[in-house]
Design a protein around this motif. Structure first.
Motif, PDB file in Angstrom:
ATOM      1  N   ALA A   1     -45.177  68.913 -20.892  1.00  0.00           N
ATOM      2  CA  ALA A   1     -43.862  69.384 -20.451  1.00  0.00           C
ATOM      3  C   ALA A   1     -43.557  68.769 -19.094  1.00  0.00           C
ATOM      4  CB  ALA A   1     -43.841  70.904 -20.360  1.00  0.00           C
ATOM      5  N   ASP A   2     -42.410  68.093 -18.999  1.00  0.00           N
ATOM      6  CA  ASP A   2     -42.013  67.413 -17.760  1.00  0.00           C
ATOM      7  C   ASP A   2     -40.621  67.833 -17.375  1.00  0.00           C
ATOM      8  OD1 ASP A   2     -43.971  64.859 -17.225  1.00  0.00           O
ATOM      9  OD2 ASP A   2     -43.808  65.303 -19.363  1.00  0.00           O
ATOM     10  N   ASP A   3     -40.436  68.132 -16.087  1.00  0.00           N
ATOM     11  CA  ASP A   3     -39.087  68.340 -15.594  1.00  0.00           C
ATOM     12  C   ASP A   3     -38.545  66.991 -15.132  1.00  0.00           C
ATOM     13  OD1 ASP A   3     -36.701  69.093 -14.572  1.00  0.00           O
ATOM     14  OD2 ASP A   3     -37.514  70.195 -12.856  1.00  0.00           O
ATOM     15  N   VAL A   4     -37.561  66.476 -15.858  1.00  0.00           N
ATOM     16  CA  VAL A   4     -36.969  65.173 -15.521  1.00  0.00           C
ATOM     17  C   VAL A   4     -35.619  65.343 -14.834  1.00  0.00           C
ATOM     18  CG1 VAL A   4     -38.167  64.123 -17.464  1.00  0.00           C
ATOM     19  CG2 VAL A   4     -35.809  64.869 -17.765  1.00  0.00           C
ATOM     20  N   GLY A   5     -35.232  66.582 -14.560  1.00  0.00           N
ATOM     21  CA  GLY A   5     -33.949  66.835 -13.901  1.00  0.00           C
ATOM     22  C   GLY A   5     -32.783  66.666 -14.845  1.00  0.00           C
ATOM     23  N   LYS A   6     -32.567  65.441 -15.275  1.00  0.00           N
ATOM     24  CA  LYS A   6     -31.564  65.100 -16.276  1.00  0.00           C
ATOM     25  C   LYS A   6     -32.130  63.949 -17.090  1.00  0.00           C
ATOM     26  CE  LYS A   6     -27.577  64.631 -18.417  1.00  0.00           C
ATOM     27  NZ  LYS A   6     -27.088  65.644 -19.386  1.00  0.00           N
ATOM     28  N   ALA A   7     -32.237  64.149 -18.392  1.00  0.00           N
ATOM     29  CA  ALA A   7     -32.744  63.087 -19.261  1.00  0.00           C
ATOM     30  C   ALA A   7     -31.618  62.082 -19.484  1.00  0.00           C
ATOM     31  CB  ALA A   7     -33.232  63.662 -20.578  1.00  0.00           C
ATOM     32  N   VAL A   8     -31.599  61.037 -18.684  1.00  0.00           N
ATOM     33  CA  VAL A   8     -30.529  60.041 -18.766  1.00  0.00           C
ATOM     34  C   VAL A   8     -30.508  59.405 -20.149  1.00  0.00           C
ATOM     35  CG1 VAL A   8     -29.642  57.883 -17.789  1.00  0.00           C
ATOM     36  CG2 VAL A   8     -30.668  59.613 -16.288  1.00  0.00           C
ATOM     37  N   ASN A   9     -31.706  59.079 -20.653  1.00  0.00           N
ATOM     38  CA  ASN A   9     -31.844  58.504 -21.993  1.00  0.00           C
ATOM     39  C   ASN A   9     -33.028  59.214 -22.650  1.00  0.00           C
ATOM     40  OD1 ASN A   9     -32.670  56.744 -24.206  1.00  0.00           O
ATOM     41  ND2 ASN A   9     -31.305  55.220 -23.325  1.00  0.00           N
ATOM     42  N   PRO A  10     -32.784  60.284 -23.400  1.00  0.00           N
ATOM     43  CA  PRO A  10     -33.871  61.120 -23.915  1.00  0.00           C
ATOM     44  C   PRO A  10     -34.933  60.359 -24.701  1.00  0.00           C
ATOM     45  CG  PRO A  10     -31.766  62.221 -24.227  1.00  0.00           C
ATOM     46  CD  PRO A  10     -31.448  60.844 -23.735  1.00  0.00           C
TER      47      PRO A  10
ATOM     48  N   ASP B   1     -32.416  68.124 -10.079  1.00  0.00           N
ATOM     49  CA  ASP B   1     -32.827  67.957  -8.683  1.00  0.00           C
ATOM     50  C   ASP B   1     -31.577  67.979  -7.809  1.00  0.00           C
ATOM     51  OD1 ASP B   1     -35.311  66.840  -6.907  1.00  0.00           O
ATOM     52  OD2 ASP B   1     -33.396  66.082  -6.179  1.00  0.00           O
ATOM     53  N   PRO B   2     -31.590  68.713  -6.713  1.00  0.00           N
ATOM     54  CA  PRO B   2     -30.369  68.867  -5.910  1.00  0.00           C
ATOM     55  C   PRO B   2     -29.793  67.560  -5.382  1.00  0.00           C
ATOM     56  CG  PRO B   2     -32.012  70.506  -5.284  1.00  0.00           C
ATOM     57  CD  PRO B   2     -32.686  69.560  -6.221  1.00  0.00           C
ATOM     58  N   ILE B   3     -30.639  66.558  -5.149  1.00  0.00           N
ATOM     59  CA  ILE B   3     -30.120  65.304  -4.597  1.00  0.00           C
ATOM     60  C   ILE B   3     -30.308  64.132  -5.562  1.00  0.00           C
ATOM     61  CG2 ILE B   3     -30.399  66.026  -2.199  1.00  0.00           C
ATOM     62  CD1 ILE B   3     -32.938  64.297  -2.077  1.00  0.00           C
ATOM     63  N   GLY B   4     -30.747  64.393  -6.764  1.00  0.00           N
ATOM     64  CA  GLY B   4     -30.891  63.337  -7.751  1.00  0.00           C
ATOM     65  C   GLY B   4     -29.545  62.921  -8.322  1.00  0.00           C
ATOM     66  N   PRO B   5     -29.415  61.682  -8.775  1.00  0.00           N
ATOM     67  CA  PRO B   5     -28.150  61.241  -9.363  1.00  0.00           C
ATOM     68  C   PRO B   5     -27.861  61.995 -10.658  1.00  0.00           C
ATOM     69  CG  PRO B   5     -29.866  59.609  -9.750  1.00  0.00           C
ATOM     70  CD  PRO B   5     -30.458  60.641  -8.848  1.00  0.00           C
ATOM     71  N   TYR B   6     -26.779  62.762 -10.652  1.00  0.00           N
ATOM     72  CA  TYR B   6     -26.453  63.641 -11.780  1.00  0.00           C
ATOM     73  C   TYR B   6     -27.611  64.593 -12.084  1.00  0.00           C
ATOM     74  CZ  TYR B   6     -22.618  60.337 -12.376  1.00  0.00           C
ATOM     75  OH  TYR B   6     -21.520  59.541 -12.170  1.00  0.00           O
ATOM     76  N   GLY B   7     -28.427  64.880 -11.060  1.00  0.00           N
ATOM     77  CA  GLY B   7     -29.550  65.808 -11.200  1.00  0.00           C
ATOM     78  C   GLY B   7     -30.852  65.173 -11.636  1.00  0.00           C
ATOM     79  N   ALA B   8     -30.871  63.862 -11.913  1.00  0.00           N
ATOM     80  CA  ALA B   8     -32.060  63.210 -12.466  1.00  0.00           C
ATOM     81  C   ALA B   8     -33.187  63.114 -11.450  1.00  0.00           C
ATOM     82  CB  ALA B   8     -31.701  61.813 -12.976  1.00  0.00           C
ATOM     83  N   ARG B   9     -34.398  63.259 -11.960  1.00  0.00           N
ATOM     84  CA  ARG B   9     -35.618  62.985 -11.191  1.00  0.00           C
ATOM     85  C   ARG B   9     -36.303  61.770 -11.822  1.00  0.00           C
ATOM     86  NH1 ARG B   9     -37.565  68.389  -9.100  1.00  0.00           N
ATOM     87  NH2 ARG B   9     -36.257  69.967 -10.082  1.00  0.00           N
TER      88      ARG B   9
END
Length: 744
Positions: free
Chosen positions: A619-628, A687-695
């Motif tokens: 299980a990984d928190d990726v913030g936003k899965a840009v490309n799942p 993520d609060p400062i990630g692009p569109y939430g992405a980590r």
């Protein structure tokens, strides 16, 4: 139009599937020459003399270069401690020494690869052998032979953390677990060996086509070694056949540039090509650091951690490479993703004559996580507490204070990640706490087959750490008249196979609201793209996403103001980080983290010592899965690579000479070693400062595999494996020791 979150086709898919995409080894230029390297092939010696006359007389040999031909004979990512070519004639002190078997001594350039190889073997080098130091513990002794006499010590780097009063806390602890852990060397084993072409381009620049992870840093190091202005050097990355950190340091970049430049000065305007064999690759580039970690942790009977004391000793090998940065990460992560009020850490990176060690996926985190998570599982056993329950009582949360005395950045999600992993693995959350799944540990039909399940978790930095300058440039150009017809994205970021360039295109399309097919990428060329930083530290999605988003927004604003074409250039800078305080270790180490939890189900054959991993849950928190789809691909690739590290990849060095120099003696996982089932759990906690939430997430799935597997082996066999890889021999030896202890 939503592009982010869609599993769009990779921008490089068709070219790679059809074979049209060219890797450095595929490149050929008219009238090119070929180069071979004379490697030291001995771990520690002073070069008394080099006789190249016989090689130079071979028909078809165009040139032979040695240390005297390198203007500034040094390089290194953090410290200039490595000669480009070892031998006499260099202006740098002690450059006449070789310090590991992969040190480069001479270059032969010829009309064919065969001629170059034949001539290379005619070079006669006279060595004065020096004592070999192959153990970091021995290297730390005051009377040890110095590998770098100008440094005064074999201890390259040391850090310390002092938080609270450790001894007082141990006195109040109800349980204490003390142990020592040993982690191994690992070879990157990327598919594409080191290769490239050096030439002088149409503008007179020394140009290198090569695979790397940071084009502008390669450019800087080439320019430094050749004593050239930066603008006189150009680095271009074609397709890259894997990296995993193994291409962060120099291999063929400088020598290709040197050869093309020196030939040009002689009036020979011909490209120079090199392709390393697998054996040359294995001895010629760095490895994952082996660590020896001593750990003492204490907790109350209620399961609250009160103290952790750690000593970490990392084998840097012959040169610094990224050892100081890797050690910095390990120093932070060796106490795990937990809030511990009292912490004492002493860590050391030490020079030896072994092959240099440097960046590898996880960057010090997997080694440190192994020790931390083994300690947690041992504490849970000693307390009679479920291992998930113990973790939940100590896990990092918003506002938690790290071991370095500062709060963890916002966006902490490790509790959610661990919860989802544990539930998927069969744990139950009850009114009284967490309860592990019941496993039939012995197969009734085959009593020598034992089963077990284990769990572990970790955190990993996103981006450069401890005050390292961090930034990323991007340029976006909008082309058209009434409407945007084409978008050009200029970005230097390397795609090492992870799909970064596809993500770049998705960020641009999302920000501009245009279809993906309108995006054109111009990438990884120092002549046309600005500095992006490295494809490392799980940073490229995070940093490039913010940079491309910023550049696209500027370009779009200029478009609205009737500029045609409209262009936007943007430099993204994240919040600053700070280095360790030399006495207390206090720092703001990172601006963002990713979080992971992993569980492993294994079967152990107690007759053969073979371990089969039946299932891995990640299980990984990726913030936003840009490309799942790419996210899942990264998870699956990482856990299999970490499985190899844990179970089978046994890199053997004896007296600083590697014995496993081929893929027939250094075993990596095949399809037959992949678990029957890999459950990829994609958590999206922005993520609060990630692009569109992405980590960033490329390293996270790797982090906790080893302790999860080793804890599963403990359930299956009753034996704690504190050293790996878990080869059949090591497992059988451990089982034998257990039987001897029980008989006694």
């Amino acid at each position: 139009m939503t592009i982010l979150g869609q599993s769009v086709q990779r921008v490089d898919a068709v070219g790679k599937v059809t074979g049209k995409t060219l890797y450095p080894g595929d490149l050929n230029f008219p009238d090119q020459l070929y180069m071979k390297v004379y490697f030291a092939k001995r771990p520690h010696a002073r070069i008394v003399s080099i006789d190249t006359s016989a090689a130079e007389k071979v028909p078809g040999v165009v040139a032979v270069f040695t240390a005297k031909d390198v203007p500034v004979n040094e390089y290194g990512l953090g410290i200039y401690d490595q000669p480009v070519l070892c031998g006499p004639g260099s202006s740098k002190p002690y450059a006449d020494r070789v310090r590991f078997i992969g040190d480069q001594v001479a270059l032969v350039i010829a009309e064919s690869e065969e001629i170059a190889a034949y001539a290379r073997d005619l070079i006669h080098v006279v060595y004065e052998d020096l004592p070999v130091v192959d153990n970091p513990l021995n290297a730390m002794h005051e009377d040890a032979v110095l590998l770098h006499p100008d440094r005064g010590s074999n201890v390259l780097t040391r850090y310390r953390i002092r938080k609270g009063d450790v001894e007082k806390a141990f006195a109040s602890a109800d349980v204490i677990v003390e142990d020592e852990y040993v982690t191994p060397v690992q070879e990157h084993a990327f598919l594409q060996p080191e290769a490239g072409v050096g030439l002088i381009d149409e503008e007179g620049r020394v140009t290198v086509y090569v695979a790397g992870q940071w084009a502008h840093k390669d450019q800087e190091q080439i320019a430094h070694a050749l004593g050239l202005p930066l603008e006189q050097v150009r680095v271009v990355y074609p397709a890259i056949g894997g990296a995993f950190g193994g291409r962060e340091d120099m291999s063929v970049q400088i020598i290709l540039a040197l050869a093309a430049w020196r030939l040009y000065q002689r009036g020979i305007h011909r490209p120079v090509k090199i392709v390393w064999s697998r054996e040359e690759s294995i001895i010629g580039h760095h490895k994952r650091h082996p660590y020896r970690i001593r750990a003492r942790w204490g907790a109350t009977r209620e399961g609250k951690l009160v103290a952790a004391e750690m000593e970490l000793i990392a084998d840097s090998g012959a040169y610094a490479y990224t050892s100081p940065k890797v050690l910095g990460n390990a120093t932070l992560m060796c106490t795990g993703p937990y809030e511990i009020p009292n912490v004492k850490v002493d860590s050391y990176a030490v020079y030896t004559n072994n092959i240099p060690n440097g960046a590898f996926r996880g960057f010090g985190g997997p080694q440190a996580t192994f020790a931390a998570e083994m300690q947690m599982n041992k504490l849970a056993e000693k307390l009679g507490m479920d291992p998930v329950e113990l973790r939940m009582r100590n896990i990092l949360r918003e506002g938690s204070i790290l071991s370095v005395g500062t709060p963890v950045p916002k966006g902490v999600s490790i509790e959610e990640v661990l919860t989802k992993c544990a539930l998927k693995a069969g744990w139950q959350k009850t009114d009284t706490g967490w309860r592990a799944p019941e496993i039939q540990t012995v197969d009734a039909q085959f009593p020598h087959i034992r089963r077990g399940i284990g769990i572990a978790c970790a955190f990993k930095n996103v981006g450069f750490s401890f005050g390292a300058p961090e930034q990323c440039w991007a340029t976006v150009e909008l082309i058209g008249k009434a409407e945007i017809e084409k978008v050009r994205v200029y970005h230097a970021g390397a795609d090492c196979g992870q799909g970064a360039h596809t993500v770049f295109a998705q960020f641009a399309a999302e920000t501009l609201g245009v279809p993906l097919e309108k995006i054109e990428l111009i990438v990884s060329d120092t002549a046309t793209t600005l500095n992006s930083g490295s494809a490392s530290a799980s940073r490229m999605t995070f940093m490039a996403g913010n940079a491309i988003k910023g550049a696209a927004e500027i370009a779009l604003e200029n478009w609205k103001n009737e500029e045609r074409p409209a262009k936007g250039t943007y430099q993204y800078r994240p919040p600053r980080t700070t280095p360790y305080d030399p006495e207390t270790g206090k720092s703001e180490p990172n601006f963002a983290y990713g979080y992971v939890a992993e569980a492993a189900e294994v079967e152990v054959d107690t007759e053969t010592g073979q371990i089969e991993v039946k299932r891995l849950i990640c299980a990984d928190d990726v913030g936003k899965a840009v490309n799942p789809q790419q996210v899942v691909g990264q998870i699956e690739g990482a856990v299999v690579q970490a499985l190899g590290y844990t179970i089978m990849e046994n890199f053997v060095q004896k007296n600083a000479v590697p014995l496993t120099t081929t893929l027939s003696t250094y075993l990596i996982p095949t399809i037959l070693d992949v678990p029957e089932k890999i459950d990829s759990i994609v958590v999206e906690h922005p993520d609060p400062i990630g692009p569109y939430g992405a980590r960033g997430m490329g390293e996270m799935p790797y982090m906790a595999v080893a302790p999860a597997i080793c804890s599963a082996v403990k359930m299956a066999t009753g034996v704690w494996m504190d050293e790996f890889p878990l080869t059949p021999e090591r497992v059988l030896r451990a089982l034998g020791e257990l039987e001897e202890e029980s008989e006694a």
